[in-house]
Design a protein around this motif. Structure first.
Motif, mmCIF file in Angstrom:
data_model
loop_
_atom_site.group_PDB
_atom_site.id
_atom_site.type_symbol
_atom_site.label_atom_id
_atom_site.label_comp_id
_atom_site.label_asym_id
_atom_site.label_seq_id
_atom_site.Cartn_x
_atom_site.Cartn_y
_atom_site.Cartn_z
ATOM 1 N N PRO A 123 -83.855 -9.683 -48.167
ATOM 2 C CA PRO A 123 -84.824 -9.045 -49.062
ATOM 3 C C PRO A 123 -85.002 -7.582 -48.658
ATOM 4 C CG PRO A 123 -85.693 -11.117 -48.183
ATOM 5 C CD PRO A 123 -84.435 -10.834 -47.429
ATOM 6 N N GLY A 124 -84.867 -6.672 -49.619
ATOM 7 C CA GLY A 124 -85.018 -5.254 -49.307
ATOM 8 C C GLY A 124 -83.735 -4.568 -48.897
ATOM 9 N N PHE A 155 -71.518 -8.710 -48.488
ATOM 10 C CA PHE A 155 -72.729 -8.861 -47.691
ATOM 11 C C PHE A 155 -73.275 -7.481 -47.336
ATOM 12 C CE2 PHE A 155 -74.392 -9.963 -43.199
ATOM 13 C CZ PHE A 155 -75.689 -10.084 -43.672
ATOM 14 N N ILE A 156 -74.452 -7.161 -47.869
ATOM 15 C CA ILE A 156 -75.080 -5.867 -47.588
ATOM 16 C C ILE A 156 -75.845 -5.977 -46.267
ATOM 17 C CG2 ILE A 156 -76.638 -4.073 -48.429
ATOM 18 C CD1 ILE A 156 -76.124 -5.079 -51.266
ATOM 19 N N GLN A 157 -75.342 -5.317 -45.244
ATOM 20 C CA GLN A 157 -75.957 -5.374 -43.915
ATOM 21 C C GLN A 157 -77.001 -4.274 -43.745
ATOM 22 O OE1 GLN A 157 -72.319 -5.180 -41.442
ATOM 23 N NE2 GLN A 157 -72.790 -7.271 -40.812
ATOM 24 N N THR A 158 -78.187 -4.670 -43.358
ATOM 25 C CA THR A 158 -79.295 -3.724 -43.180
ATOM 26 C C THR A 158 -80.160 -4.199 -42.015
ATOM 27 O OG1 THR A 158 -79.322 -3.635 -45.608
ATOM 28 C CG2 THR A 158 -81.050 -2.446 -44.469
ATOM 29 N N THR A 218 -95.457 -10.292 -43.044
ATOM 30 C CA THR A 218 -94.846 -11.233 -43.987
ATOM 31 C C THR A 218 -93.369 -10.934 -44.163
ATOM 32 O OG1 THR A 218 -96.953 -11.329 -45.164
ATOM 33 C CG2 THR A 218 -95.051 -12.263 -46.282
ATOM 34 N N VAL A 219 -93.018 -9.642 -44.220
ATOM 35 C CA VAL A 219 -91.608 -9.249 -44.358
ATOM 36 C C VAL A 219 -90.802 -9.762 -43.172
ATOM 37 C CG1 VAL A 219 -90.005 -7.305 -44.410
ATOM 38 C CG2 VAL A 219 -92.074 -7.243 -45.815
ATOM 39 N N THR A 242 -86.530 -16.163 -41.708
ATOM 40 C CA THR A 242 -86.035 -17.278 -42.517
ATOM 41 C C THR A 242 -84.652 -16.969 -43.069
ATOM 42 O OG1 THR A 242 -88.287 -17.880 -43.163
ATOM 43 C CG2 THR A 242 -86.501 -18.725 -44.536
ATOM 44 N N PHE A 243 -84.486 -15.753 -43.576
ATOM 45 C CA PHE A 243 -83.190 -15.340 -44.123
ATOM 46 C C PHE A 243 -82.090 -15.464 -43.074
ATOM 47 C CE2 PHE A 243 -79.994 -11.984 -44.570
ATOM 48 C CZ PHE A 243 -79.466 -12.283 -45.814
#
Length: 220
Positions: free
Chosen positions: A14-15, A117-120, A172-173, A179-180
């Motif tokens: 997310p994000g 896969f967008i790695q951040t 929360t983030v 979890t991700f």
């Protein structure tokens, strides 16, 4: 144009900028964007049997089972769009879902060409989401620094009020990211072993990330 017989999976935390990239890929390549969130909204709005089934779980506060989501996805892909490819967004998120997707694509004669896969980093995502704003009326996203509205607190598109989602606060983030990572670690290894995984840098500009993705797509 022939009917789409291949698919790409686009995923990231997310994000990570996944929504922005999906929008650009549809615009530049004419892909059909198949997002899990859209499938749920469509089925709920049209009150389909699958929508009714999902609603029953949601009203109980329970997670919608993977097989219900998979059936929504299969029904959508069976429509046979005329396009270069499908861009799958939001499914799979776990290893069991990846195995379900494999079966669906095999049944429909659609080839999974690549998984992007967008790695951040988590720290960057916390900063990004901490500045995110959403329009209450049309759901258009903004960012306090990266994409501010022309008028503070007001949507450029429809004039609706902008707000920050409760789940965009830092604690929360970080919980969502934990979890991700726990869900997707096996998924990353699975697609890496299959030779399908293509990581791209999600920490550069959106334009540069798109360029990296475009280089991958050239191979297919």
């Amino acid at each position: 144009m022939a009917k789409a017989n291949k698919a790409y999976v686009l995923f990231g935390a997310p994000g990570s900028g996944k929504g922005t990239q999906a929008e650009q890929l549809v615009k530049h390549y004419g892909f059909v964007h198949v997002a899990t969130g859209d499938l749920f909204r469509e089925n709920l709005k049209q009150n389909t049997p699958l929508g009714q089934l999902a609603k029953g779980y949601m009203e109980k506060g329970a997670l919608v089972p993977d097989d219900v989501t998979a059936r929504m996805l299969k029904e959508r892909l069976q429509r046979g769009d005329e396009a270069p490819a499908y861009l799958l967004d939001g499914f799979p998120r776990t290893l069991p879902q990846a195995q379900m997707l494999e079966e669906i694509l095999r049944e429909l004669g659609i080839r999974l060409a690549a998984v992007i896969f967008i790695q951040t980093s988590d720290d960057l995502i916390v900063r990004r989401l901490g500045g995110r704003l959403i329009c209450k009326a049309c759901q258009t996203p903004y960012h306090k620094t990266n994409r501010p509205p022309k008028k503070e607190g007001i949507c450029d598109r429809c004039g609706g009020e902008l707000y920050q989602r409760a789940d965009d606060n830092p604690d929360t983030v970080r919980a969502r990211l934990a979890t991700f990572h726990s869900q997707t670690a096996p998924l990353i290894e699975y697609y890496k072993k299959a030779g399908l995984l293509h990581p791209v840098n999600g920490e550069i500009s959106a334009e540069q990330t798109l360029q990296e993705i475009s280089e991958i797509l050239k191979k297919y």
